[in-house]
Motif scaffolding. Structure first.
Motif, PDB file in Angstrom:
ATOM      1  N   ILE A 211      14.238 -45.943 -11.482  1.00 62.24           N
ATOM      2  CA  ILE A 211      13.923 -44.539 -11.759  1.00 62.24           C
ATOM      3  C   ILE A 211      15.176 -43.677 -11.855  1.00 62.24           C
ATOM      4  N   THR A 212      16.293 -44.143 -11.290  1.00 67.62           N
ATOM      5  CA  THR A 212      17.529 -43.361 -11.384  1.00 67.62           C
ATOM      6  C   THR A 212      18.039 -43.287 -12.825  1.00 67.62           C
ATOM      7  N   LYS A 213      17.562 -44.206 -13.693  1.00 68.10           N
ATOM      8  CA  LYS A 213      17.952 -44.153 -15.107  1.00 68.10           C
ATOM      9  C   LYS A 213      17.437 -42.892 -15.799  1.00 68.10           C
ATOM     10  N   LEU A 214      16.449 -42.225 -15.160  1.00 64.94           N
ATOM     11  CA  LEU A 214      15.886 -41.012 -15.739  1.00 64.94           C
ATOM     12  C   LEU A 214      16.681 -39.764 -15.357  1.00 64.94           C
ATOM     13  N   GLU A 215      17.670 -39.925 -14.521  1.00 64.13           N
ATOM     14  CA  GLU A 215      18.466 -38.767 -14.134  1.00 64.13           C
ATOM     15  C   GLU A 215      19.242 -38.225 -15.324  1.00 64.13           C
ATOM     16  N   HIS A 216      19.447 -36.913 -15.304  1.00 65.55           N
ATOM     17  CA  HIS A 216      20.080 -36.232 -16.436  1.00 65.55           C
ATOM     18  C   HIS A 216      21.466 -36.806 -16.729  1.00 65.55           C
ATOM     19  N   SER A 217      22.201 -37.163 -15.696  1.00 72.22           N
ATOM     20  CA  SER A 217      23.558 -37.686 -15.890  1.00 72.22           C
ATOM     21  C   SER A 217      23.553 -38.992 -16.678  1.00 72.22           C
ATOM     22  N   ASN A 218      22.484 -39.771 -16.557  1.00 67.84           N
ATOM     23  CA  ASN A 218      22.362 -41.012 -17.326  1.00 67.84           C
ATOM     24  C   ASN A 218      21.829 -40.763 -18.734  1.00 67.84           C
ATOM     25  N   GLN A 219      20.888 -39.831 -18.853  1.00 69.41           N
ATOM     26  CA  GLN A 219      20.269 -39.579 -20.140  1.00 69.41           C
ATOM     27  C   GLN A 219      21.237 -38.963 -21.151  1.00 69.41           C
ATOM     28  N   VAL A 220      22.118 -38.085 -20.701  1.00 74.73           N
ATOM     29  CA  VAL A 220      23.014 -37.401 -21.640  1.00 74.73           C
ATOM     30  C   VAL A 220      24.047 -38.342 -22.244  1.00 74.73           C
ATOM     31  N   ASN A 221      24.246 -39.491 -21.652  1.00 69.28           N
ATOM     32  CA  ASN A 221      25.229 -40.448 -22.158  1.00 69.28           C
ATOM     33  C   ASN A 221      24.620 -41.521 -23.049  1.00 69.28           C
ATOM     34  N   LEU A 222      23.336 -41.419 -23.313  1.00 66.99           N
ATOM     35  CA  LEU A 222      22.689 -42.422 -24.154  1.00 66.99           C
ATOM     36  C   LEU A 222      23.164 -42.292 -25.604  1.00 66.99           C
ATOM     37  N   PRO A 223      23.313 -43.407 -26.303  1.00 71.58           N
ATOM     38  CA  PRO A 223      23.823 -43.364 -27.684  1.00 71.58           C
ATOM     39  C   PRO A 223      22.786 -42.826 -28.668  1.00 71.58           C
ATOM     40  N   ARG A 224      23.296 -42.350 -29.800  1.00 75.06           N
ATOM     41  CA  ARG A 224      22.409 -41.854 -30.855  1.00 75.06           C
ATOM     42  C   ARG A 224      21.772 -43.030 -31.597  1.00 75.06           C
TER      43      ARG A 224
ATOM     44  N   THR B 105       6.957 -39.748 -31.128  1.00 75.02           N
ATOM     45  CA  THR B 105       6.801 -39.174 -29.789  1.00 75.02           C
ATOM     46  C   THR B 105       7.415 -40.080 -28.732  1.00 75.02           C
ATOM     47  N   SER B 106       8.461 -40.790 -29.128  1.00 77.63           N
ATOM     48  CA  SER B 106       9.169 -41.646 -28.184  1.00 77.63           C
ATOM     49  C   SER B 106       9.776 -40.813 -27.062  1.00 77.63           C
ATOM     50  N   LEU B 107       9.813 -41.377 -25.863  1.00 79.06           N
ATOM     51  CA  LEU B 107      10.421 -40.703 -24.718  1.00 79.06           C
ATOM     52  C   LEU B 107      11.850 -41.181 -24.488  1.00 79.06           C
ATOM     53  N   TYR B 108      12.518 -41.565 -25.562  1.00 82.48           N
ATOM     54  CA  TYR B 108      13.930 -41.904 -25.476  1.00 82.48           C
ATOM     55  C   TYR B 108      14.724 -40.619 -25.221  1.00 82.48           C
ATOM     56  N   GLY B 109      15.643 -40.674 -24.255  1.00 79.90           N
ATOM     57  CA  GLY B 109      16.344 -39.465 -23.845  1.00 79.90           C
ATOM     58  C   GLY B 109      17.598 -39.154 -24.610  1.00 79.90           C
ATOM     59  N   GLY B 110      18.073 -40.057 -25.459  1.00 80.06           N
ATOM     60  CA  GLY B 110      19.298 -39.822 -26.219  1.00 80.06           C
ATOM     61  C   GLY B 110      19.011 -39.161 -27.554  1.00 80.06           C
TER      62      GLY B 110
ATOM     63  N   LEU C  48       4.354 -34.017 -24.003  1.00 82.40           N
ATOM     64  CA  LEU C  48       5.431 -34.451 -23.122  1.00 82.40           C
ATOM     65  C   LEU C  48       6.668 -34.830 -23.937  1.00 82.40           C
ATOM     66  N   ALA C  49       6.440 -35.485 -25.072  1.00 80.13           N
ATOM     67  CA  ALA C  49       7.565 -35.866 -25.924  1.00 80.13           C
ATOM     68  C   ALA C  49       8.283 -34.640 -26.458  1.00 80.13           C
ATOM     69  N   LYS C  50       7.503 -33.608 -26.835  1.00 79.40           N
ATOM     70  CA  LYS C  50       8.112 -32.375 -27.322  1.00 79.40           C
ATOM     71  C   LYS C  50       8.988 -31.747 -26.243  1.00 79.40           C
ATOM     72  N   SER C  51       8.457 -31.669 -25.047  1.00 78.71           N
ATOM     73  CA  SER C  51       9.208 -31.078 -23.941  1.00 78.71           C
ATOM     74  C   SER C  51      10.470 -31.880 -23.665  1.00 78.71           C
ATOM     75  N   TRP C  52      10.346 -33.198 -23.725  1.00 81.90           N
ATOM     76  CA  TRP C  52      11.482 -34.083 -23.469  1.00 81.90           C
ATOM     77  C   TRP C  52      12.602 -33.829 -24.475  1.00 81.90           C
ATOM     78  N   THR C  53      12.247 -33.793 -25.763  1.00 76.66           N
ATOM     79  CA  THR C  53      13.270 -33.613 -26.792  1.00 76.66           C
ATOM     80  C   THR C  53      13.869 -32.216 -26.730  1.00 76.66           C
ATOM     81  N   GLN C  54      13.074 -31.213 -26.384  1.00 78.40           N
ATOM     82  CA  GLN C  54      13.597 -29.864 -26.245  1.00 78.40           C
ATOM     83  C   GLN C  54      14.609 -29.794 -25.111  1.00 78.40           C
ATOM     84  N   TRP C  55      14.366 -30.547 -24.044  1.00 76.09           N
ATOM     85  CA  TRP C  55      15.235 -30.511 -22.869  1.00 76.09           C
ATOM     86  C   TRP C  55      16.592 -31.144 -23.131  1.00 76.09           C
ATOM     87  N   ARG C  56      16.566 -32.298 -23.862  1.00 73.88           N
ATOM     88  CA  ARG C  56      17.799 -33.051 -23.892  1.00 73.88           C
ATOM     89  C   ARG C  56      18.620 -32.922 -25.180  1.00 73.88           C
ATOM     90  N   GLN C  57      18.086 -32.218 -26.233  1.00 72.94           N
ATOM     91  CA  GLN C  57      18.884 -32.075 -27.435  1.00 72.94           C
ATOM     92  C   GLN C  57      18.545 -30.776 -28.142  1.00 72.94           C
TER      93      GLN C  57
END
Length: 519
Positions: A72-85, A108-113, A504-513
């Motif tokens: 679950i620590t993979k979901l932390e913001h510090s890990n998500q912001v470093n995910l490749p495009r 509607t993927s929940l990929y954080g990058g 949820l996917a919309k919220s996720w993408t709005q948060w991280r990009q």
């Protein structure tokens, strides 16, 4: 004691012939094929079930997002912001009953990058263009998604042309490109799982997965399910594999930018099959193909899938073996051609012999022939019993793998409608086993001698293993695709209502990009 009729004499003669050493070998060989398949499916079930146990252990430890990450620590913001495009390229052709659901599951993927989706069509006249354009309108402010026009192919299949055109338009900073068929139903964490494996092992050339067919009830749909099942064991290794499915392929974007290993030229210059071409290149250059255990995707088949459409699909699959990019590739395809034809009829022949033994035994019982005159039938029935036991073990192993894959898909997509094993008709599965294996060699030889195939209204002609001629006859070929029943020349679609997962996917993408992206 009644005299033998001509029919009984012929039947008993056949039964006696089917007790000869050669016939016994063929029937034992059929049992060995059944048991080999059962063992392969048992190993595949073990790999998939191991992943289910890992997810359950993670959930028991308090991770309610185990369908995304075991840790679950993979979901932390510090890990998500470093995910490749990642750029997702989806070549489209036609529009059918399951497309909107499939496309929605993809975007509607929940990929954080950083993530972009490119739907590629040959022209605005394709029914898919209007349907996906409406879907894009719904998500345009939340997801980086575009539909692009590739034009008509001239040197390769239309699918490959669309894929390569999508690669040309992908973001300059994309590290990975994921090719998806439009009939793939993704799980929320699929893109993340594929990317994580690529990041973990940079030596991976291609990441792939495999579909779990959901038969619609027709014999044709069960034949397709049965056709795919033997290959499924090659994708359920939990790691390295020699198999590749074109419906899901993640690769390094730079391999296309710089045409490494000839991936672009190999596909563009006469390529017919994307997966077979890339698998051949991987083998030639000793590159690694892997398939993670979570890469199994629900694949609903058209509710009106007719037997003729199954036959056309089978023709396309066997036609693949006629294309090649090198002498070694040609030799491999000839070996696959020969072995598959031999094993297919080697699988069916024992059942024809078993039917003869059973029919002879029934005639003896009904007519009351003397036992001493028909003692050979008892030997035949012994072979029938052995084949029946092996068939039961085979079907049980197939049922068990399907059961586990259904459970895994339900866990990977917790919000999606639940898949159920209750919809499978196992009598039709057994019939499909015989029908598909009987028809495969016929289809293979037909493809070999014709050297041409009609794929979604386009006829391709091969010359020296590559596409040498393309004929388009709009309106004169089939009006539906084979598996999804997609309309090739009509039927525009409207997206369904949003789900909780979509929100949820919309919220996720709005948060991280950001809302807009640099191209």
């Amino acid at each position: 004691m009644p005299a033998l009729s001509y029919l009984d004499w012929f039947l008993f003669s056949l039964s006696r012939a089917f007790c000869s050493p050669l016939a016994i070998f063929i029937q034992i060989q059929g049992c060995v094929i059944c048991l080999t398949l059962a063992i392969g499916w048992a190993f595949a079930a073990f790999v998939r079930n191991r992943e289910i146990k890992r997810m359950k252990n993670s959930m028991r430890a308090g991770n309610s997002f185990a369908f995304l990450f075991h840790d679950i620590t993979k979901l932390e913001h510090s890990n998500q912001v470093n995910l490749p495009r990642v750029t997702v390229v989806m070549p489209l052709k036609g529009f059918g009953e399951h497309n909107l659901h499939n496309w929605r599951s993809q975007i509607t993927s929940l990929y954080g990058g950083p993530l972009e989706f490119l739907f590629v069509v040959e022209s605005t006249e394709d029914p898919a263009y209007h349907a996906v354009s409406r879907l894009i309108t719904e998500f345009k402010d939340d997801v980086d998604v575009r539909v692009i026009i590739a034009g008509l192919s001239t040197t390769c299949s239309q699918k490959i042309h669309n894929q390569l055109f999508g690669v040309e338009k992908m973001h300059k900073d994309s590290k990975y490109v994921l090719f998806l068929d439009d009939d793939v139903r993704l799980h929320p964490g699929s893109i993340g799982a594929l990317t994580a494996e690529m990041e973990k092992n940079p030596e991976i050339f291609i990441q792939t997965g495999y579909p779990l067919d959901l038969p619609s009830g027709s014999l044709g749909s069960y034949c397709i399910y049965e056709y795919h099942m033997p290959c499924s064991m090659g994708f359920a290794t939990g790691g390295r594999t020699f198999f590749l499915w074109g419906g899901c392929m993640m690769m390094h974007a730079d391999d296309f930018r710089y045409d490494r290993y000839g991936v672009v030229s190999g596909l563009r210059d006469g390529g017919y099959s994307d997966d077979m071409t890339l698998a051949a290149l991987a083998g030639a250059h000793k590159r690694l193909i892997t398939s993670p255990p979570v890469a199994v995707f629900p694949h609903p088949l058209a509710s009106d899938l007719s037997f003729s459409r199954y036959w056309n699909y089978l023709r396309k699959q066997t036609f693949v073996l006629e294309s090649y990019i090198s002498k070694v590739n040609w030799l491999m395809n000839r070996a696959l051609f020969s072995s598959h034809c031999y094993l297919s009829w080697g699988f069916v022949a024992p059942y024809l012999m078993a039917m003869t033994h059973v029919a002879a035994a029934l005639r003896i019982y009904i007519r009351g022939y003397a036992h001493e005159e028909t003692i050979f039938v008892s030997n035949g029935l012994l072979l029938v019993t052995g084949l029946a036991v092996c068939t039961f073990i085979e079907l049980f192993s197939m049922w068990n793998l399907t059961r586990i894959e259904v459970q895994l898909c339900n866990m990977l997509s917790p919000e999606a409608p639940r898949l159920s094993l209750a919809t499978y008709n196992w009598v039709l599965v057994f019939i499909a086993l015989l029908v598909d294996n009987f028809l495969y060699p016929i289809s293979a030889f037909s493809s070999h001698f014709s050297q041409s195939i009609n794929w979604s209204g386009i006829r391709y002609h091969l010359k020296n293993g590559k596409i040498g001629k393309i004929e388009r006859s709009k309106g004169k070929g089939p009006i539906y695709t084979d598996l999804g029943g997609k309309h090739l020349y009509g039927k525009k679609g409207v997206p369904p209502r949003s789900s909780f997962l979509g929100s949820l996917a919309k919220s996720w993408t709005q948060w991280r990009q950001p809302k807009k992206f640099d191209v």
